[in-house]
Motif scaffolding. Structure first.
Motif, PDB file in Angstrom:
ATOM      1  N   PRO A 146      39.358  12.279 -82.354  1.00  8.66           N
ATOM      2  CA  PRO A 146      38.891  12.749 -83.663  1.00  8.66           C
ATOM      3  C   PRO A 146      40.025  12.825 -84.683  1.00  8.66           C
ATOM      4  N   SER A 147      39.706  12.524 -85.942  1.00  5.82           N
ATOM      5  CA  SER A 147      40.700  12.575 -87.031  1.00  5.82           C
ATOM      6  C   SER A 147      40.838  14.013 -87.527  1.00  5.82           C
ATOM      7  N   ILE A 148      41.402  14.847 -86.673  1.00  6.32           N
ATOM      8  CA  ILE A 148      41.575  16.272 -86.972  1.00  6.32           C
ATOM      9  C   ILE A 148      42.964  16.693 -86.531  1.00  6.32           C
ATOM     10  N   ILE A 149      43.574  17.552 -87.325  1.00  6.78           N
ATOM     11  CA  ILE A 149      44.889  18.087 -86.976  1.00  6.78           C
ATOM     12  C   ILE A 149      44.906  19.584 -87.242  1.00  6.78           C
ATOM     13  N   GLU A 193      49.843  27.522 -90.876  1.00  6.31           N
ATOM     14  CA  GLU A 193      49.722  27.631 -92.329  1.00  6.31           C
ATOM     15  C   GLU A 193      51.078  27.698 -93.026  1.00  6.31           C
ATOM     16  N   ASN A 194      51.992  28.490 -92.520  1.00 12.90           N
ATOM     17  CA  ASN A 194      53.249  28.747 -93.222  1.00 12.90           C
ATOM     18  C   ASN A 194      54.327  27.702 -92.983  1.00 12.90           C
ATOM     19  N   THR A 195      54.309  27.093 -91.791  1.00 17.57           N
ATOM     20  CA  THR A 195      55.411  26.191 -91.431  1.00 17.57           C
ATOM     21  C   THR A 195      55.010  24.725 -91.341  1.00 17.57           C
ATOM     22  N   ASP A 196      53.703  24.431 -91.342  1.00 20.19           N
ATOM     23  CA  ASP A 196      53.179  23.074 -91.138  1.00 20.19           C
ATOM     24  C   ASP A 196      53.534  22.505 -89.776  1.00 20.19           C
ATOM     25  N   ARG A 197      53.865  23.387 -88.836  1.00 24.96           N
ATOM     26  CA  ARG A 197      54.133  22.939 -87.468  1.00 24.96           C
ATOM     27  C   ARG A 197      52.827  22.476 -86.835  1.00 24.96           C
ATOM     28  N   VAL A 198      52.895  21.342 -86.130  1.00 26.70           N
ATOM     29  CA  VAL A 198      51.699  20.793 -85.500  1.00 26.70           C
ATOM     30  C   VAL A 198      51.343  21.625 -84.279  1.00 26.70           C
ATOM     31  N   VAL A 199      50.129  22.168 -84.290  1.00 19.12           N
ATOM     32  CA  VAL A 199      49.629  22.946 -83.152  1.00 19.12           C
ATOM     33  C   VAL A 199      48.862  22.040 -82.201  1.00 19.12           C
ATOM     34  N   ALA A 200      48.025  21.171 -82.761  1.00 17.31           N
ATOM     35  CA  ALA A 200      47.237  20.243 -81.951  1.00 17.31           C
ATOM     36  C   ALA A 200      46.755  19.103 -82.835  1.00 17.31           C
ATOM     37  N   VAL A 201      46.398  18.012 -82.189  1.00 13.90           N
ATOM     38  CA  VAL A 201      45.864  16.858 -82.916  1.00 13.90           C
ATOM     39  C   VAL A 201      44.806  16.194 -82.057  1.00 13.90           C
ATOM     40  N   GLY A 202      43.797  15.587 -82.694  1.00 18.72           N
ATOM     41  CA  GLY A 202      42.784  14.857 -81.954  1.00 18.72           C
ATOM     42  C   GLY A 202      41.823  15.749 -81.196  1.00 18.72           C
ATOM     43  N   ILE A 244      42.423  20.762 -90.025  1.00 20.03           N
ATOM     44  CA  ILE A 244      42.256  19.914 -91.209  1.00 20.03           C
ATOM     45  C   ILE A 244      41.699  18.555 -90.807  1.00 20.03           C
ATOM     46  N   ARG A 245      40.705  18.102 -91.567  1.00 19.13           N
ATOM     47  CA  ARG A 245      40.244  16.717 -91.468  1.00 19.13           C
ATOM     48  C   ARG A 245      40.789  16.020 -92.712  1.00 19.13           C
ATOM     49  N   PRO A 246      41.890  15.306 -92.572  1.00 17.19           N
ATOM     50  CA  PRO A 246      42.591  14.783 -93.767  1.00 17.19           C
ATOM     51  C   PRO A 246      41.920  13.607 -94.462  1.00 17.19           C
ATOM     52  N   LEU A 247      40.857  13.056 -93.870  1.00 16.52           N
ATOM     53  CA  LEU A 247      40.149  11.956 -94.524  1.00 16.52           C
ATOM     54  C   LEU A 247      38.743  12.398 -94.905  1.00 16.52           C
ATOM     55  N   LYS A 248      38.313  11.971 -96.066  1.00 16.30           N
ATOM     56  CA  LYS A 248      36.972  12.293 -96.539  1.00 16.30           C
ATOM     57  C   LYS A 248      36.366  11.043 -97.164  1.00 16.30           C
ATOM     58  N   ASP A 249      35.141  10.760 -96.797  1.00 16.31           N
ATOM     59  CA  ASP A 249      34.434   9.574 -97.320  1.00 16.31           C
ATOM     60  C   ASP A 249      35.224   8.289 -97.107  1.00 16.31           C
ATOM     61  N   GLY A 250      35.911   8.225 -95.960  1.00 18.93           N
ATOM     62  CA  GLY A 250      36.624   7.002 -95.615  1.00 18.93           C
ATOM     63  C   GLY A 250      37.988   6.827 -96.249  1.00 18.93           C
ATOM     64  N   ALA A 256      48.908  15.683 -94.522  1.00 16.74           N
ATOM     65  CA  ALA A 256      48.275  15.872 -93.213  1.00 16.74           C
ATOM     66  C   ALA A 256      47.977  14.530 -92.549  1.00 16.74           C
ATOM     67  N   THR A 257      47.591  13.530 -93.352  1.00 18.52           N
ATOM     68  CA  THR A 257      47.315  12.194 -92.809  1.00 18.52           C
ATOM     69  C   THR A 257      48.585  11.586 -92.222  1.00 18.52           C
ATOM     70  N   GLU A 258      49.679  11.709 -92.959  1.00 16.08           N
ATOM     71  CA  GLU A 258      50.965  11.175 -92.487  1.00 16.08           C
ATOM     72  C   GLU A 258      51.370  11.819 -91.167  1.00 16.08           C
ATOM     73  N   ILE A 259      51.230  13.140 -91.094  1.00 17.73           N
ATOM     74  CA  ILE A 259      51.576  13.857 -89.865  1.00 17.73           C
ATOM     75  C   ILE A 259      50.666  13.415 -88.729  1.00 17.73           C
ATOM     76  N   MET A 260      49.363  13.296 -89.025  1.00 20.70           N
ATOM     77  CA  MET A 260      48.399  12.918 -87.988  1.00 20.70           C
ATOM     78  C   MET A 260      48.684  11.523 -87.436  1.00 20.70           C
ATOM     79  N   ILE A 261      48.992  10.562 -88.319  1.00 22.81           N
ATOM     80  CA  ILE A 261      49.309   9.211 -87.853  1.00 22.81           C
ATOM     81  C   ILE A 261      50.542   9.229 -86.952  1.00 22.81           C
ATOM     82  N   ARG A 262      51.567   9.981 -87.373  1.00 24.24           N
ATOM     83  CA  ARG A 262      52.789  10.080 -86.557  1.00 24.24           C
ATOM     84  C   ARG A 262      52.476  10.630 -85.165  1.00 24.24           C
ATOM     85  N   GLU A 263      51.631  11.667 -85.124  1.00 25.86           N
ATOM     86  CA  GLU A 263      51.294  12.294 -83.842  1.00 25.86           C
ATOM     87  C   GLU A 263      50.484  11.348 -82.959  1.00 25.86           C
ATOM     88  N   PHE A 264      49.591  10.593 -83.567  1.00 21.41           N
ATOM     89  CA  PHE A 264      48.797   9.642 -82.789  1.00 21.41           C
ATOM     90  C   PHE A 264      49.680   8.504 -82.256  1.00 21.41           C
TER      91      PHE A 264
END
Length: 344
Positions: free
Chosen positions: A36-39, A43-52, A69-75, A82-90
């Motif tokens: 899933p496209s979720i990360i 809140e305060n540090t933007d540290r990644v807790v979980a992805v997918g 956060i679902r960083p994409l909406k309507d495609g 958040a999208t950049e972080i999510m891609i890096r994590e994936f």
């Protein structure tokens, strides 16, 4: 010499960056990520807790210090960082060293703007791509289901994703006509949520709505209608409550979304050149994307258009499989990527 050495050992990636799910394919290894496209971030540090998958389990269950956060909406990208972080994590999940990322091919809806394309390119570049290409989702889906896009023959693909529905007529390596509407699985889920609020004063979550859609949702009547117990919060009393819902009611909730897709398909058929329309009549229409799994959608479209409707094998992965073929046969599909190329 050093650059050539790096290029030799670099990994080329294909990304189906979807509103609901992100799939990553690595050249030579196939699809390695489908989550899933979720990360989830602090809140305060933007540290990644979980992805997918792990982040999806947290939706609606986090405390105030963690945001899902679902960083994409309507495609398209709604939250750039958040999208950049999510891609890096994936990419990490794909076991690819960021320094070894070579070319990245990213699928995008055919109707996005130049600004939205730039946002996708920038996200891929920041994730480590040395070369970025974009390809239309419908084109990738057509390649993924095995259509010969090189021939002067018309093929129609309807790709129903989480945020958008793409309808395209393809011939000679190009899209002859396309329609992109921002109706997809998310809109259907929201329609179910609103239906429960309006008709039962019951608040349900997005995950519950999606589960209802897949279990008893349909685009046309069943021979024997289904029923399901649904749990939510009563908006009047404020306490948990269980009600029974039927597939007839869920079909009513989904009607506006389904009708919009049907009308878009009819308009696309009207605007298809006669010779290609004849090909589509002979070959039928291919359904891909997660929305193709909605029960009896093929039946509804067949009734509305009087044309053969074929659901692709494993419709959820068609786009990713198409990107995989593009990566494996770069020269063969050069014309598909040419207009969207950008090299660093």
């Amino acid at each position: 010499m050093a650059l050539s050495f790096l290029n030799f050992f670099s990994s080329d990636l294909g990304i189906d960056l979807g509103t609901a799910n992100t799939l990553i394919t690595v050249r030579g290894r196939g699809i390695v990520v489908n989550e899933p496209s979720i990360i989830a971030l602090e809140e305060n540090t933007d540290r990644v807790v979980a992805v997918g998958n792990e982040a999806r389990e947290m939706v609606g269950r986090t405390h105030q210090e963690i945001a899902t956060i679902r960083p994409l909406k309507d495609g398209v990208i709604a939250d750039f960082e958040a999208t950049e972080i999510m891609i890096r994590e994936f990419i990490k999940k794909a076991n690819v060293n960021r320094m070894m990322v070579g070319k990245i091919v990213v699928c995008v809806p055919s109707g996005i703007t130049e600004v939205e394309k730039r946002a996708v390119r920038d996200s891929a570049e920041r994730a480590g791509a040395k070369e970025v290409h974009l390809v239309a989702e419908a084109m990738a889906a057509a390649i993924g289901v095995g259509l010969d896009i090189h021939e002067p023959v018309g093929n129609m693909v309807v790709d129903i994703g989480g945020g958008t529905s793409e309808i395209a007529v393809i011939s000679l390596n190009g899209i002859v006509h396309h329609t992109s509407i921002r109706i997809g699985g998310d809109e259907m889920n929201n329609a179910i949520i609103q239906y429960f609020k309006k008709n039962f004063n019951l608040l349900i979550g997005e995950k519950t709505a999606e589960q209802i859609k897949y279990e008893i949702g349909s685009a046309a009547a069943f021979e024997e209608e289904l029923k399901k117990q649904v749990k939510g919060r009563d908006l009047i009393d404020g306490i948990p409550k269980t009600i029974e819902i039927s597939s007839v009611e869920i079909r009513e909730a989904l009607e506006d979304s389904i009708s919009t897709i049907v009308e878009a398909l009819k308009i696309s058929l009207e605007r298809t050149p006669p010779e290609l329309a004849s090909d589509v009549l002979d070959r039928g229409i291919i359904l891909t994307g997660g929305g193709a799994l909605l029960k009896n959608l093929d039946v509804r479209l067949r009734e509305e258009t009087s044309m053969a409707i074929h659901i692709a094998d494993d419709p959820l992965t068609c786009v990713a499989r198409g990107v995989e073929k593009i990566l494996d046969n770069a020269e063969r599909y050069e014309k598909v990527l040419l207009r969207h190329r950008r090299t660093m």
